[in-house]
Design an enzyme around this catalytic site. Structure first.
Site, PDB file in Angstrom:
ATOM      1  N   SER A   1       0.860  -1.193   0.000  1.00 60.38           N
ATOM      2  CA  SER A   1       0.000   0.000   0.000  1.00 60.38           C
ATOM      3  C   SER A   1       0.889   1.233   0.000  1.00 60.38           C
ATOM      4  O   SER A   1       2.072   1.154   0.338  1.00 60.38           O
ATOM      5  CB  SER A   1      -0.840  -0.005   1.284  1.00 60.38           C
ATOM      6  OG  SER A   1      -1.527   1.213   1.435  1.00 60.38           O
TER       7      SER A   1
ATOM      8  N   TYR B   1      -1.378  -0.687  10.925  1.00 61.33           N
ATOM      9  CA  TYR B   1      -1.650  -1.052   9.526  1.00 61.33           C
ATOM     10  C   TYR B   1      -0.442  -0.703   8.646  1.00 61.33           C
ATOM     11  O   TYR B   1       0.017  -1.531   7.857  1.00 61.33           O
ATOM     12  CB  TYR B   1      -2.903  -0.325   9.026  1.00 61.33           C
ATOM     13  CG  TYR B   1      -3.224  -0.614   7.577  1.00 61.33           C
ATOM     14  CD1 TYR B   1      -3.716  -1.863   7.190  1.00 61.33           C
ATOM     15  CD2 TYR B   1      -3.035   0.348   6.582  1.00 61.33           C
ATOM     16  CE1 TYR B   1      -4.003  -2.139   5.857  1.00 61.33           C
ATOM     17  CE2 TYR B   1      -3.323   0.083   5.257  1.00 61.33           C
ATOM     18  CZ  TYR B   1      -3.807  -1.161   4.893  1.00 61.33           C
ATOM     19  OH  TYR B   1      -4.080  -1.433   3.564  1.00 61.33           O
TER      20      TYR B   1
HETATM   21  N1  LIG Z   1      -8.792  -0.231  -0.610  1.00 65.54           N
HETATM   22  C1  LIG Z   1      -7.704   0.478  -0.441  1.00 65.54           C
HETATM   23  O1  LIG Z   1      -7.755   1.718  -0.346  1.00 65.54           O
HETATM   24  C2  LIG Z   1      -6.359  -0.195  -0.391  1.00 65.54           C
HETATM   25  C3  LIG Z   1      -5.211   0.610  -0.498  1.00 65.54           C
HETATM   26  C4  LIG Z   1      -3.960   0.009  -0.419  1.00 65.54           C
HETATM   27  C5  LIG Z   1      -3.859  -1.348  -0.235  1.00 65.54           C
HETATM   28  N2  LIG Z   1      -4.993  -2.115  -0.125  1.00 65.54           N
HETATM   29  C6  LIG Z   1      -4.830  -3.552   0.123  1.00 65.54           C
HETATM   30  O2  LIG Z   1      -5.520  -4.262  -0.889  1.00 65.54           O
HETATM   31  C7  LIG Z   1      -5.846  -5.562  -0.397  1.00 65.54           C
HETATM   32  C8  LIG Z   1      -7.279  -5.887  -0.775  1.00 65.54           C
HETATM   33  O3  LIG Z   1      -8.154  -5.025  -0.082  1.00 65.54           O
HETATM   34  P1  LIG Z   1      -9.463  -4.366  -0.730  1.00 65.54           P
HETATM   35  O4  LIG Z   1      -9.251  -2.906  -0.732  1.00 65.54           O
HETATM   36  O5  LIG Z   1      -9.824  -5.044  -1.983  1.00 65.54           O
HETATM   37  O6  LIG Z   1     -10.529  -4.635   0.437  1.00 65.54           O
HETATM   38  P2  LIG Z   1     -11.706  -5.690   0.602  1.00 65.54           P
HETATM   39  O7  LIG Z   1     -12.712  -5.520  -0.477  1.00 65.54           O
HETATM   40  O8  LIG Z   1     -12.152  -5.562   2.009  1.00 65.54           O
HETATM   41  O9  LIG Z   1     -10.974  -7.084   0.382  1.00 65.54           O
HETATM   42  C9  LIG Z   1     -10.247  -7.724   1.381  1.00 65.54           C
HETATM   43  C10 LIG Z   1     -10.187  -9.195   1.033  1.00 65.54           C
HETATM   44  O10 LIG Z   1      -9.383  -9.859   2.023  1.00 65.54           O
HETATM   45  C11 LIG Z   1     -10.056 -11.014   2.412  1.00 65.54           C
HETATM   46  N3  LIG Z   1      -9.700 -11.431   3.765  1.00 65.54           N
HETATM   47  C12 LIG Z   1      -9.740 -10.725   4.917  1.00 65.54           C
HETATM   48  N4  LIG Z   1      -9.395 -11.501   5.957  1.00 65.54           N
HETATM   49  C13 LIG Z   1      -9.126 -12.732   5.446  1.00 65.54           C
HETATM   50  C14 LIG Z   1      -8.740 -13.975   6.000  1.00 65.54           C
HETATM   51  N5  LIG Z   1      -8.531 -14.129   7.315  1.00 65.54           N
HETATM   52  N6  LIG Z   1      -8.568 -15.030   5.164  1.00 65.54           N
HETATM   53  C15 LIG Z   1      -8.783 -14.907   3.836  1.00 65.54           C
HETATM   54  N7  LIG Z   1      -9.137 -13.762   3.254  1.00 65.54           N
HETATM   55  C16 LIG Z   1      -9.320 -12.689   4.050  1.00 65.54           C
HETATM   56  C17 LIG Z   1     -11.546 -10.674   2.316  1.00 65.54           C
HETATM   57  O11 LIG Z   1     -12.312 -11.868   2.124  1.00 65.54           O
HETATM   58  P3  LIG Z   1     -13.223 -12.606   3.204  1.00 65.54           P
HETATM   59  O12 LIG Z   1     -13.757 -11.564   4.139  1.00 65.54           O
HETATM   60  O13 LIG Z   1     -14.272 -13.269   2.366  1.00 65.54           O
HETATM   61  O14 LIG Z   1     -12.313 -13.598   3.860  1.00 65.54           O
HETATM   62  C18 LIG Z   1     -11.563  -9.849   1.044  1.00 65.54           C
HETATM   63  O15 LIG Z   1     -11.690 -10.678  -0.079  1.00 65.54           O
HETATM   64  C19 LIG Z   1      -5.569  -5.529   1.109  1.00 65.54           C
HETATM   65  O16 LIG Z   1      -4.337  -6.182   1.369  1.00 65.54           O
HETATM   66  C20 LIG Z   1      -5.445  -4.052   1.410  1.00 65.54           C
HETATM   67  O17 LIG Z   1      -4.636  -3.800   2.531  1.00 65.54           O
HETATM   68  C21 LIG Z   1      -6.229  -1.573  -0.230  1.00 65.54           C
END
Ligand SMILES: NC(=O)c1ccc[n+]([C@@H]2O[C@H](COP(=O)([O-])OP(=O)(O)OC[C@H]3O[C@@H](n4cnc5c(N)ncnc54)[C@H](OP(=O)(O)O)[C@@H]3O)[C@@H](O)[C@H]2O)c1
Length: 247
Positions: A142, A155
């Site tokens: 990130s 985080y």
């Molecule tokens: N959105 C942003 O602004 C942003 C910015 C920078 C980086 N990121 C990174 O991008 C990645 C994806 O996030 P997103 O933004 O797409 O958010 P999201 O829609 O909340 O997706 C998070 C994913 O992680 C999975 N997850 C959470 N806990 C888990 C566990 N214990 N086992 C397996 N899967 C798990 C969730 O699936 P289940 O709940 O079904 O398990 C979901 O599919 C993350 O690493 C986040 O830190 C996001």
């Protein structure tokens, strides 16, 4: 750009947001995608939608905090298709809070998912990738892996870890084992990521924010760029920010 046809790509956190968009895009480009997360129904819906569009997808419900379950995920992908080309370590959560509120359970969850979950995937995938003589690990870090902001101490710490790990992995694995490693570093993306935030002060700050965030497809496109580059190219880091995000 290299072809993704028949490549086997495991994506964690595929049930929503960036992981879901990445699975759809890579399947569209011909990859066989292996979908992992805890919400099995969402994964089944995604698989059905990918297959309806002519793609190939396999669902392996997985909690990435369970090392055995992650081993099962990687081995199932390998046994089903006979190869493992890419692991996208994307599962993560972001329950931001101010340190003074000592949300220790949430700190631990972030360590378990954002750090240990990533390591479990790598631990299971590397023996296969070294044996087959090629592979690509994409770790989703990130902008929070480069910059600190209030409420993000833990985080950001997990995402700094992922970026450092990616650099160390590339140093040790790329030349010796032909394994490419990429750190993807998104700024704010409109996803469900903020849903785990319980600190009311942080939530109040979010409400006041006016900015056009990235969409999940923007990050899926950067992952596609990294993995479809020619074999000689290792895209080490991609920092992708919304135009309107100041820091
Ligand atoms: N959105 C942003 O602004 C942003 C910015 C920078 C980086 N990121 C990174 O991008 C990645 C994806 O996030 P997103 O933004 O797409 O958010 P999201 O829609 O909340 O997706 C998070 C994913 O992680 C999975 N997850 C959470 N806990 C888990 C566990 N214990 N086992 C397996 N899967 C798990 C969730 O699936 P289940 O709940 O079904 O398990 C979901 O599919 C993350 O690493 C986040 O830190 C996001």
């Amino acid at each position: 750009m290299a072809e993704l046809t028949d490549q086997v790509i495991v994506i964690t956190g595929a049930s929503s947001g960036i992981g879901e968009a990445t699975a759809r895009l890579l399947a569209e480009k011909g990859a066989r995608v292996v979908l992992a997360a805890r919400r099995e129904e969402r994964l089944n819906e995604l698989r059905d939608s990918i297959e309806a569009d002519g793609g190939t997808a396999l669902v392996v419900p997985t909690d990435v905090t369970d090392r055995e379950a992650v081993g099962h995920l990687i081995n199932t992908a390998h046994e089903t298709y006979g190869r493992l080309d890419v692991l996208v370590n994307n599962a993560g959560l972001m329950p931001l809070s101010m340190m003074e509120k000592t949300h220790e359970d949430e700190w631990e969850q972030m360590v378990d998912v954002n750090i240990k979950g990533v390591l479990y995937g790598i631990g299971a995938a590397l023996p296969i990738m070294t044996e087959q003589g090629h592979g690509h690990v994409v770790n989703v870090s990130s902008v929070a892996g480069r910059r600190l902001f209030p409420g993000g101490a833990v985080y950001c710490g997990t995402k700094f870890f992922v970026r450092a790990l990616s650099e160390g992995m590339r140093n040790e694995l790329s030349n010796k084992h032909n394994i490419r490693v990429t750190s993807i570093e998104p700024g704010a993306v409109a996803t469900e990521l903020t849903h785990t935030i319980t600190d009311e002060d942080i939530l109040a700050n979010f409400e006041g924010m006016e900015m056009t965030p990235l969409e999940s497809i923007d990050i899926a496109e950067s992952i596609l760029y990294a993995i479809s580059a020619p074999d000689r190219v290792n895209v080490e880091e991609l920092l992708v920010m919304p135009t309107e995000q100041a820091m």
